[in-house]
Design a protein around this motif. Structure first.
Motif, short mmCIF file in Angstrom:
data_model
loop_
_atom_site.label_atom_id
_atom_site.label_comp_id
_atom_site.label_asym_id
_atom_site.label_seq_id
_atom_site.Cartn_x
_atom_site.Cartn_y
_atom_site.Cartn_z
N HIS A 65 0.82 -1.21 0.00
CA HIS A 65 0.00 0.00 0.00
C HIS A 65 0.85 1.26 0.00
CE1 HIS A 65 -3.27 -2.59 2.10
NE2 HIS A 65 -3.36 -2.68 0.79
N SER B 269 1.19 2.49 -3.70
CA SER B 269 0.00 3.11 -4.27
C SER B 269 -0.34 4.42 -3.55
CB SER B 269 -1.18 2.15 -4.24
OG SER B 269 -1.21 1.39 -3.05
N THR B 270 -0.12 4.47 -2.24
CA THR B 270 -0.36 5.71 -1.52
C THR B 270 0.59 6.80 -2.01
OG1 THR B 270 -1.00 4.43 0.43
CG2 THR B 270 -0.51 6.76 0.77
N ALA C 8 1.98 6.97 -4.87
CA ALA C 8 1.58 7.36 -6.22
C ALA C 8 0.47 8.41 -6.18
CB ALA C 8 1.14 6.13 -7.02
N GLY C 9 -0.48 8.23 -5.29
CA GLY C 9 -1.56 9.21 -5.17
C GLY C 9 -1.06 10.55 -4.65
N LEU C 10 -0.20 10.49 -3.65
CA LEU C 10 0.36 11.73 -3.12
C LEU C 10 1.16 12.47 -4.18
CD1 LEU C 10 1.47 10.33 0.35
CD2 LEU C 10 -0.09 12.27 0.03
N SER D 58 3.08 -4.10 -6.51
CA SER D 58 2.76 -2.68 -6.30
C SER D 58 3.92 -1.79 -6.73
CB SER D 58 2.43 -2.42 -4.82
OG SER D 58 1.21 -3.02 -4.48
N GLY E 245 3.62 -1.86 -10.59
CA GLY E 245 2.49 -1.18 -11.21
C GLY E 245 2.32 0.27 -10.79
N TRP E 246 2.43 0.50 -9.48
CA TRP E 246 2.19 1.86 -8.99
C TRP E 246 3.47 2.69 -8.96
CZ3 TRP E 246 -2.69 3.43 -8.70
CH2 TRP E 246 -3.70 2.47 -8.50
#
Lengths: 196, 169
Positions: free
Chosen positions: B52, B55-56, B58-60, B82, B85-86
């Motif tokens: 996680h 992905s976290t 990546a969002g930030l 992850s 991909g992220w």
């Protein structure tokens, strides 16, 4: 049960200027969205990570509403993300989850314990302050305004029809209109986000 | 050899403009956690599974922030998809500080977590820097610069032989 496209059509009327991560509803969403530069149709970078990605984005842009259409397969794979969302509690995050009971993109095999899972209860137990479970379009249409009018994080489990894909990956229609990185760049430009 | 102090690590993060530390605790980071939690310029995002973190982050990063990932090598290896991909797939310019469990400077490694760490990074084509003491800590800035320049994750392996983070503050 709802058709994903019909559910998204109703949501679209209430979208406002939210940033939308359509997740596994992406192939329908790109056909109807009128603000593509506020969309992040990422497809599936790696299964189980959409909730964490949306959390990160919501924390990064607290003045923007962030709407995620997750799936139950992703939530099952990344269920540990839910307590983090609840702890950080971004008031701008709306976490919808499409539950069709199956792994639709691999031929329709059931997800574990698909008949018994109560995802809204799971989210509530993880600390989401507001949770919903909706299984028909009429209820969705009547509750969507209330859902989006309250502070997040809100979790909404949606029962949808399985729309099973049973073709080799390379034979499937390519619904994405731009790359993931272009989608991110377009959103950043739209929101005036500068990257150092 | 000098030890690696939590305060030096935190200074490197602040000097490089880190806004968020996405982390899962390991046995070496408790004192760093205390310092970070008292630092108003850094927001801690705790995850329960290392995958996680990517992905976290990546969002930030998509939202214009500058996250750092702080995990152990065991969790990094569990996070392979992850990271692919992220982290790599979305060109996330993030420094991943990885506790190098099992690392020794003596050439004899008995912990498989350490045995596979650099092999894992090679497989994913992730560049990395080893930091064992305060004297090495400026390599963290090198990693930040490289991540920004190359638009991809860069690793810092924290090889403190289990004592560095636990020295007095």
């Amino acid at each position: 049960m709802m058709k994903t496209a019909e559910m998204l059509e109703i949501f679209n009327r209430h979208r406002g200027d939210a940033v939308v991560i359509p997740g596994r509803g992406g192939r329908f969403w790109v056909e109807m969205s009128e603000q593509p530069n506020r969309d992040l149709p990422l497809g599936d970078p790696a299964m189980g990570g959409h909730a964490s990605f949306a959390l990160g984005l919501a924390l990064a842009i607290p003045d923007q509403r962030v709407v995620l259409f997750d799936s139950e397969g992703d939530v099952l794979m990344g269920m540990g993300a839910l307590p983090t969302v609840a702890e950080k509690a971004p008031s701008n995050l709306y976490h919808f989850m499409l539950d069709n009971g199956v792994y639709a993109t691999t031929g329709g095999q059931p997800v574990p314990n698909s008949e018994q899972m109560e995802y809204d209860v799971v989210a509530q137990g993880c600390g989401y302050p507001a949770t919903y479970a909706i299984d028909n379009l009429e209820d969705f249409a009547s509750q969507i305004e209330e859902i989006l009018s309250q502070p997040g994080p809100v979790f909404v489990a949606l029962k949808i029809d399985p729309e099973i894909i049973n073709e080799p990956i390379n034979a499937r229609p390519q619904w994405q209109r731009k790359s993931r990185n272009q989608a991110v760049a377009d959103m950043q430009a739209e929101l005036g986000i500068s990257i150092g | 050899m000098a030890e690696l102090s939590p305060a030096r690590i935190l200074a490197e993060l602040k000097n490089n403009g880190a806004t968020h530390v996405v982390w899962l605790p390991d046995s070496e980071t408790n004192f760093l956690y205390v310092l970070m939690s008292e630092e108003p310029s850094i927001d801690l995002v705790p995850v329960s599974r290392e995958g996680h973190a990517f992905s976290t982050a990546a969002g930030l990063a998509a939202g214009g922030q500058k996250p750092v990932i702080l995990i152990q090598n065991t969790g990094m290896m569990e996070s392979g998809d992850s990271l692919r991909g992220w982290g790599l797939g979305m060109n996330v310019p993030v420094v991943m500080m990885v506790g190098y469990r099992g690392w020794t400077r003596h050439g004899v490694i008995t912990d498989t977590a350490a045995f596979y760490t650099e092999r894992f990074l090679h497989a994913f084509n992730i560049n990395y820097y080893l930091v064992e003491s305060d004297e090495d800590a400026d390599r963290i800035s090198i990693a930040f610069a490289e991540a920004q320049r190359e638009k991809r994750p860069v690793a810092v392996l924290v090889g403190d032989e289990y004592h560095g983070f636990n020295v007095s503050r």
